[in-house]
Design an enzyme around this catalytic site. Structure first.
Site, short mmCIF file in Angstrom:
data_model
loop_
_atom_site.label_atom_id
_atom_site.label_comp_id
_atom_site.label_asym_id
_atom_site.label_seq_id
_atom_site.Cartn_x
_atom_site.Cartn_y
_atom_site.Cartn_z
N ASP A 1 9.63 -11.13 -37.41
CA ASP A 1 9.02 -10.84 -36.01
C ASP A 1 7.61 -10.90 -35.98
O ASP A 1 6.95 -10.71 -35.10
CB ASP A 1 9.18 -9.29 -36.11
CG ASP A 1 10.61 -9.00 -35.70
OD1 ASP A 1 11.52 -9.71 -35.11
OD2 ASP A 1 11.35 -7.74 -36.14
N ASP B 1 13.18 -3.38 -30.25
CA ASP B 1 14.20 -3.91 -31.43
C ASP B 1 15.49 -2.61 -30.94
O ASP B 1 14.95 -1.81 -30.38
CB ASP B 1 13.83 -3.51 -32.70
CG ASP B 1 13.38 -5.00 -33.31
OD1 ASP B 1 13.44 -5.86 -32.57
OD2 ASP B 1 12.88 -4.93 -34.32
N ASP C 1 10.25 -5.13 -36.98
CA ASP C 1 10.24 -4.66 -38.24
C ASP C 1 10.25 -5.72 -39.16
O ASP C 1 9.94 -5.64 -40.30
CB ASP C 1 11.23 -3.63 -38.35
CG ASP C 1 12.68 -3.96 -38.19
OD1 ASP C 1 12.89 -5.18 -37.87
OD2 ASP C 1 13.60 -3.25 -38.15
#
Length: 1155
Positions: free
Chosen positions: A780, A455, A776
Site C-alpha cells: 500500500d 481498506d 496496512d
C-alpha cells in the site's frame, strides 16, 4: 555528530576490543569490512573466514536456532564491544538559539534600531539652552522632569520587543519539546522479533545487539545489518540505500547480505545481526551526513560567491542511476510540492497584508515629515540652526517610530503563531483520539478531504477472523462440523495443511482474561484457520514441532500477485507433498480433484467447479464471508520437480475443503460512515476480497444502499475500463468511473494507486478532490504516499506502510478517521476565527494611526500601546481562539475545498462591520472626547509632554472593544449565540480575564512608558460600556443577510494555477536542498523525525515570507522534511555527499517519492 565524536567512538571501541579479543572470534572492524561486501564477494569472504554462516554464529557465540542466551551480562558486553543499536539524534536548539532566531524578524529589527536611536537622542542635550527658537512645537515641552523622561519611550519599546521575542522563543521551544516526545513515542513503539534462549520474543529495536538471531518477515523494515541464515523466497527493496528500485532476491548461497533501513517485500526468514547503530550501513551514512553538514556550513560561504546557482539547477540525473521515468518522478514530486491548502492560502494573504502595511507606513512617515518641515521651515520661516539638529532628528525619529508601528500593526504576526498553536494543540489532542500525526499539515488537509478510500479488513471490520462455514467431503456445513462427521483421512490432511502451510509466527494463544476471546497473533486469516483446527478438537502445535521451519523444503509465500501460499515438505518415503491455500476462486481453478465423503479424491471438472461456485462460494460471499480453499498435491522425487517453474507446480491440485471466514463489521463503523457522507465525504472501499463478500460488507457498513446507482467492480474489470487499446491508462476513462465507484474488489495495490491518482488528477469536478487513503500492507506504500493524507494501521500495519503514511491510526479503527476530519476542520475554523479577530484589530489600528498621524501629527495610539495590542493580545488571542475544541456540528457542512477563500463573505462582513463601529467611536473620542469627558485636549501635544487622560481613554476603549470582539470572533458562520460552549474552553476564559486584568494594571500604573494616565471609575465604566457595545453590534451585523452585500470580496483564496508561483520556487532552492537531504535520511525509521521536529514551527513561519524576505530565506534553509516530496533540484549538498560516500548510496528523492 561531527568527525571528532566519531573517531573517539571508534578509538574507545578499539580499546575495548583489545581487552575482549579472546571473547568473540571476530572484531568490530572484521564485521564492518564484511558488511561492505555484496553478493558473491560476501559469500566467498564468509567461506574463507568462518567456513559458513554456522561458523559465523559460533564466532559470535550464538546459536542459529536458539539465539543468544539473553543474560544481562552477555548483552551488556555485546553493547560495549559492538555498540548499541541507536543513532544519536541531532541536538535540539537551545533556548538562546531560539531567542536569537526570533530576533531575526525584520520588523522587530527595525523597531530595535529606531528605539536605540530614540534612546540615544533622549540623553543628548544640545549645548546652551538657546534652542527655544528651534521649533515652535518644542516650546513648553521641556519641563525639567519631562526632559529626563525622554528615554522612557525608547526603553519601553525595547522591553516590549524583548517580551515578544521571549514569548516566540518559548513557543518554539515547547513545540520542539512536544515533538521530541512524539518522536520518542513513535520510536519506542517499533519492536522487532528475535530469538533469545530458544524463545521467540519481541524487543524494542534499540535493544537489538550483535549476535541476535532476528526473525524477518514480509513488511519489516530492517533495524540493523545482518547475514541471512535461513528462510525462503526473501525479496528486499534496497532502494533506500542503492536507489535501485528493483527488488533484490536474497539467498544463503548467493546474496546473504541484509542491510538496515531496507524493506522486506516478500518472504520470511532469519538473520544473524552483525552491525548495529553507528556501525550499520545506515549509521555510517548518517555519520557522514553529520560530518558533511559541519563542512558544508564552512563551504556554504565560499560557494555562494562561486555562483552555485549553476550547480543548483542541474536535475538529479547523476543520483538517479539515469532511470528513464524521470518525468513521472518529477511529476510525482511536484504533486507534493503544492503547499498544504491552508499554508498556500495563508502565505498569499500574509503577502497581501504585508504589502498594504508597508505602503501605509511609508505614506504615514512621508506625510508626517513633510508636514513638520513645511510647518517649521516654510510657514514659520525658521532657519535650520546647527544646534537645533538633535531636536529635529528627535522629531524625525519619533515619526519613523510611528511609521514602523503602523507596519508592525499591519502585519499579522499572530498568524503563524495561531497556526502553530492550533496544529500543535490538535496533534496533542488527536493522540487521545487514536491518531498519531506524523506530518503536521496532514491534520489540516484532512479537514478538506472529499474522498476516503478505505481498506476493508481491520479498518471497517474487527480483524478477528473466525471460520463459521465449511464445505468438506461434499457437505456444506453452516456451522463448525463435528470432527467425527469428517472422514479421518480428510481431517488429517486438513489439520496438517493448515498447521504447516501458514507462517509459524501465526498462533492462537489462550485468552488474557478468563472468559475472554483467544488471542490471535500474526496473520489474522491464518489465525482464523488455526482456530478452526482447534474448534475441530485437534491441535496444530505437535505437527509444527515435528516439522520445524528449518525442515520446510520450499515455500511460495503469499503475495498480491499469487493470492495464495504453498509449502512443500518431503515425506518420510522421500516423495514431496505440497499444501496450498488461498482465495477460493483462484485455487479452485487449479484443482483437478476433490476429496469426497469417504475422503477419496474424485475428478473435479470445470462444470463441477462452476456448480460449486454457485452453490457454495457465492452464498458464503453474499453473507460477507471470506472464502478460502485448502488443497494439496503429491509429487514423486524421481525426477525431482523443477520448483522454480511455478505454473507447472501450482496446478493439478486436490481440494481438501473450502471454508467461509467471518470478519464482523466493527459496531461503530456504520455510524462513522454516515457522518462522513453527511459531511460531504465519499467513502469508497478498496479490498482484495471477492466482490460478493465486499458488496455484502459495504451494505452492512452503509457505503452503498440498495437501490442506489453505484458501481461495484473487480480490479480486472476496472483495468479493462480505464485502459485504451494500447493498454495505457486514460484519465478521461477514469473520470467516467470514479464518481459512481463505491467498491473496488479483488484489487491489486497498483489498482489502488491508479484509483487514488485518477481521483486526485481528475478535472471533472470544479474542486480538486482531496483524497485520504488507509493502508496496512507493504504494497500500500505507493498509494499512501500518493494520497493527500495516508493513514496507516498502527496494529496491523507493516513498518513500510507506517513509513509512507501521514497519520497512524493507533487503534486501526475507521471511526478515528472521522475524528481526524473533525480536528482538521477545526484547525481550519480556528485559523479563520483568529483571522477575523486579527484583521479587525489591524484594520482599525492602521486607519487610526494613519489618519491620526496625518491630521494631528501624532498617532493617538502610541508605539508601545500598539505593541501591547498587537503582539501581546494577538499572541494570547491566537492561543484562546486556536484551542477551541471541535464540535459535532463541524461535520454537518461540506468540505471547503482548495479554491474557497480563507476569509468568507460572512467573515468579511463581520470584519468590516466591526471596524466601522470601532472607528466611529475612536474618532468621536479623538475629536470631541475632551468635551464629552470634560478633560484636557490631548491633541497636538509637544514632543515630551506627559500622557493625557484623553488619549488614555482612547487607548483603553480600543482595548475593551478588542476584548469583547474576541468573543464575537468565536463564531465565523454568522451564528447568533457567540457564548455557545464558551465554558468548555477554559483557556479562552482565562485569557480574556487575564488580558482584562493586565489592561487595568497598564492604565492605572503604566504611566510614562505606556503613555497612560490613571482613569477615574466613571471613565472606566464608559470604556467598558463601549466595549460591551461590540456584542450588541455583533447581533446587528448578524441580522444583515450576507447575500445582500454583493460588493464584499472574499480574500485569501487559492486559484488553481497559483499553487507554486515562480518567485517562490526560486526562493525555495535553499529549502529544497535541506528538505531533500532530510528525505534521504528520512527513508530510515531511526531518523524518523530527528529533523522534522527540529524547526517544526519554522515551517509555519515561512508564511511570513511576504513581510520579511531575509527572515524567510533564513527560515527556508531550516525548513525540514515537513515539505515532504521535493522538486528535483540538485544542490551542493549532494555533491559533497556523493563524494563523501563514493558509492551509489545516496538515495534519490525519486526513490522516496515512489514509496
Amino acid at each position: 555528530m561531527g568527525d571528532m565524536t566519531n573517531s573517539d567512538f571508534y578509538s574507545k571501541n578499539q580499546r575495548n576490543e583489545a581487552n575482549h579479543e579472546g571473547e568473540f572470534g571476530c572484531t568490530l572492524e572484521d564485521l564492518r569490512s564484511l558488511m561492505e561486501l555484496r553478493g558473491t564477494e560476501a559469500v566467498v569472504k564468509i567461506k574463507e573466514t568462518y567456513g559458513d554462516t554456522e561458523g559465523l554464529c559460533r564466532h559470535l557465540k550464538t546459536s542459529p536456532t536458539e539465539g543468544l542466551p539473553g543474560t544481562a551480562a552477555d548483552l551488556d558486553k555485546r553493547k560495549l564491544i559492538f555498540g548499541k543499536n541507536f543513532i544519536p539524534p541531532k541536538k535540539p536548539k537551545t533556548f538562546l538559539q531560539l531567542v536569537w532566531e526570533a530576533l531575526q524578524d525584520v520588523t522587530l529589527i527595525i523597531l530595535e534600531i529606531a528605539a536605540i536611536i530614540s534612546l540615544g537622542l533622549s540623553f543628548y542635550h544640545p549645548p546652551g539652552e538657546a534652542n527655544e527658537g528651534c521649533a515652535a512645537a518644542a516650546a513648553g515641552a521641556e519641563d525639567e522632569g519631562e526632559a529626563e523622561a525622554g528615554w522612557i519611550e525608547g526603553a519601553a519599546i525595547l522591553l516590549s520587543v524583548i517580551c515578544v521575542v521571549l514569548v516566540t522563543a518559548f513557543n518554539d521551544w515547547s513545540k520542539e519539546k512536544q515533538f521530541r516526545g512524539l518522536q520518542s513515542r513513535i520510536e519506542q513503539e517499533q519492536k522487532f522479533t528475535v530469538v533469545r534462549g530458544a524463545q521467540v520474543i519481541q524487543i524494542p529495536v534499540a535493544e537489538i545487539v550483535v549476535g541476535d538471531i532476528a526473525q524477518i518477515k514480509y513488511g519489516d523494515l530492517l533495524p540493523s545489518d545482518g547475514i541471512f541464515i535461513q528462510g525462503n523466497d526473501l525479496k528486499i527493496d534496497e532502494s533506500s540505500l542503492t536507489g535501485e528500485s528493483d527488488q533484490v532476491r536474497k539467498s544463503v548461497d548467493k546474496d546473504p547480505m541484509l542491510l538496515s533501513g531496507t524493506h522486506v517485500m516478500e518472504g520470511s526468514g532469519r538473520m544473524i545481526v552483525t552491525a548495529v547503530g553507528v556501525n550499520s550501513q545506515t549509521g555510517i551514512i548518517f555519520t557522514l551526513l553529520g560530518a558533511g553538514e559541519e563542512e558544508e556550513k564552512k563551504d556554504k560561504k565560499a560557494k555562494q560567491q562561486d555562483g552555485a546557482a549553476a550547480m543548483e539547477m542541474q536535475p538529479l540525473k547523476s543520483a538517479e542511476g539515469g532511470e528513464g521515468d524521470d518525468k513521472d518522478k518529477r511529476k510525482a514530486n511536484m504533486h507534493k510540492k503544492e503547499k498544504s491548502v491552508l499554508q498556500g492560502k495563508l502565505t498569499k494573504l500574509a503577502v497581501q497584508i504585508g504589502k498594504a502595511g508597508l505602503v501605509m507606513s511609508a505614506i504615514t512617515v512621508i506625510i508626517l515629515v513633510l508636514f513638520f518641515c513645511i510647518d517649521t521651515f516654510v510657514v514659520n520661516k525658521k532657519p535650520w540652526l546647527p544646534e537645533c539638529t538633535p531636536v529635529y532628528v528627535q522629531y524625525f525619529v519619533k515619526f519613523f517610530i510611528i511609521g514602523v508601528t503602523v507596519l508592525v500593526v499591519a502585519v499579522p504576526e499572530g498568524l503563524p503563531l495561531a497556526v502553530t498553536i492550533s496544529l500543535a494543540y490538535s496533534v496533542k489532542k488527536m493522540m487521545k483520539d487514536n491518531n498519531l500525526v506524523r506530518h503536521l499539515d496532514a491534520c489540516e488537509t484532512m479537514g478538506n478531504a472529499t474522498a476516503i478510500c478505505s481498506d476493508k479488513t481491520g479498518t471497517l471490520t474487527t480483524n478477528r477472523m473466525t471460520v463459521v462455514q465449511a464445505y468438506v467431503g461434499d457437505v456444506h456445513y453452516k456451522e463448525i462440523p463435528d470432527p467425527d462427521s469428517i472422514p479421518a483421512k480428510t481431517l488429517e490432511l486438513l489439520v496438517n495443511s493448515i498447521a504447516i502451510n501458514s507462517a509459524y509466527t501465526s498462533k492462537v494463544l489462550p485468552p488474557e482474561m478468563e472468559g475472554g476471546l483467544p488471542r490471535q497473533v500474526g496473520n489474522k486469516t491464518e489465525c482464523g484457520l488455526l482456530g478452526y483446527v482447534l474448534d475441530l478438537k485437534q491441535d496444530y502445535q505437535p505437527i509444527r514441532n515435528q516439522i520445524p521451519e528449518e525442515k520446510l523444503y520450499k515455500v511460495y509465500t503469499f503475495n498480491s500477485v499469487r493470492k495464495s501460499m504453498s509449502t512443500v515438505i518431503q515425506l518420510p518415503d522421500g516423495n514431496f507433498r505440497m499444501y496450498s491455500k488461498g482465495a477460493s476462486e483462484i485455487v479452485l481453478k487449479k484443482c483437478s480433484k476433490i476429496l469426497n465423503a469417504a475422503g477419496e479424491p474424485r475428478i473435479f471438472r470445470p462444470r463441477d467447479r462452476d456448480e460449486m461456485v454457485k452453490k457454495v462460494i457465492e452464498p458464503m460471499a453474499s453473507e460477507g464471508l471470506r472464502t478460502i480453499c485448502v488443497a494439496f498435491r503429491d509429487f514423486s522425487n524421481n525426477p525431482e520437480p523443477d520448483w522454480d517453474n511455478e505454473n507447472d507446480i501450482l496446478t493439478d491440485l486436490t481440494c481438501i475443503c473450502v471454508v467461509g471466514i467471518e470478519d464482523p463489521v466493527r459496531p461503530e463503523v456504520p455510524e462513522a460512515i454516515r457522518k462522513c457522507q453527511r459531511a460531504g465525504i465519499t467513502v469508497r472501499m478498496v479490498t482484495g476480497d471477492n466482490i460478493n463478500t465486499a458488496r455484502a460488507i459495504a451494505i452492512k457498513c452503509g457505503i452503498i444502499h440498495p437501490g442506489e446507482d453505484f458501481l461495484c467492480i473487480e480490479g480486472k474489470e476496472f483495468n479493462r475500463r480505464i485502459r485504451n487499446e494500447k493498454g495505457e491508462i486514460e484519465q478521461e476513462r477514469i473520470d467516467k468511473i470514479w464518481p459512481k465507484l463505491r467498491v473496488l474488489a479483488r484489487s491489486s495495490p497498483t489498482d489502488k494507486h491508479t484509483l487514488v491518482k485518477g481521483i486526485i488528477d481528475s478535472t471533472q469536478v470544479e474542486q480538486r478532490q482531496v483524497v485520504a487513503v488507509t493502508g496496512d500492507g507493504t504494497n500500500d506504500g505507493p498509494a499512501l504516499k500518493k494520497a493527500d493524507v495516508g493513514f496507516a494501521m498502527g496494529i496491523a500495519g507493516t513498518d513500510v506502510a507506517k513509513e509512507a503514511s501521514d497519520i497512524i491510526l493507533t487503534d486501526d479503527n475507521f471511526s478515528s478517521i472521522v475524528k481526524a476530519v473533525m480536528w482538521g476542520r477545526n484547525v481550519y475554523d480556528s485559523i479563520s476565527k483568529f483571522l477575523q479577530f486579527q484583521l479587525t484589530v489591524n484594520v482599525v489600528a492602521v486607519i487610526v494611526a494613519f489618519t491620526g498621524a496625518c491630521i494631528t501629527q501624532d498617532s493617538p495610539l502610541k508605539a508601545v500601546q500598539m505593541l501591547w495590542v498587537n503582539l501581546i493580545m494577538d499572541t494570547f488571542a491566537s492561543l484562546a481562539l486556536a484551542t477551541e475544541p471541535p464540535t459535532e456540528s463541524l461535520l454537518l457542512r461540506k468540505p471547503y475545498g482548495r479554491n474557497k477563500a480563507l476569509i468568507s463573505r460572512t467573515m468579511m462582513k463581520n470584519i468590516l462591520g466591526h471596524a466601522v463601529y470601532q472607528l466611529t467611536l475612536i474618532f468621536t473620542l479623538l475629536f470631541v472626547g475632551e468635551k464629552i469627558f470634560r478633560i484636557d485636549n490631548g491633541r497636538n501635544a509637544p514632543l515630551h509632554s506627559p500622557p493625557s487622560e484623553h488619549y488614555t481613554i482612547i487607548f483603553n476603549t480600543f482595548v475593551m472593544m478588542q476584548l469583547f470582539n474576541e468573543i464575537n470572533a468565536r463564531k465565523i458562520h454568522g451564528e447568533r449565540n457567540v457564548f455557545d460552549g464558551i465554558f468548555r474552553n477554559p483557556i479562552f476564559c482565562t485569557i480574556v480575564l487575564g488580558t482584562f486584568g493586565v489592561q487595568i494594571v497598564i492604565i492605572q500604573f503604566g504611566g510614562k512608558p505606556f503613555s497612560c494616565s490613571p482613569l477615574q471609575l466613571d471613565q472606566w465604566m464608559w470604556c467598558v460600556f463601549i466595549g460591551l457595545g461590540e456584542l450588541v453590534w455583533g447581533q446587528v451585523i448578524a441580522t444583515i443577510p450576507t447575500s445582500r452585500l454583493k460588493f464584499l470580496k472574499e480574500a485569501g483564496g487559492l486559484t488553481e494555477k497559483t499553487e507554486a508561483p515562480e518567485e517562490e520556487l526560486n526562493e525555495d532552492v535553499e529549502e529544497i536542498d535541506h528538505a531533500e537531504r532530510e528525505l534521504r535520511r528520512g527513508q530510515i525509521l531511526w531518523f524518523r523525525g530527528l529533523n522534522r521536529i527540529q524547526t517544526q514551527i519554522e515551517v509555519v513561519n515561512t508564511f511570513k515570507s511576504g513581510t520579511s524576505f531575509q527572515g524567510a530565506l533564513r527560515r527556508q534553509s531550516s525548513v525540514t522534511s515537513q515539505n515532504q516530496d521535493v522538486t528535483n533540484i540538485s544542490s551542493p549538498s549532494h555533491v559533497s555527499l556523493s563524494n563523501a560516500l563514493s558509492s551509489p548510496t545516496s538515495t534519490p528523492a525519486a526513490a522516496a517519492g515512489q514509496g
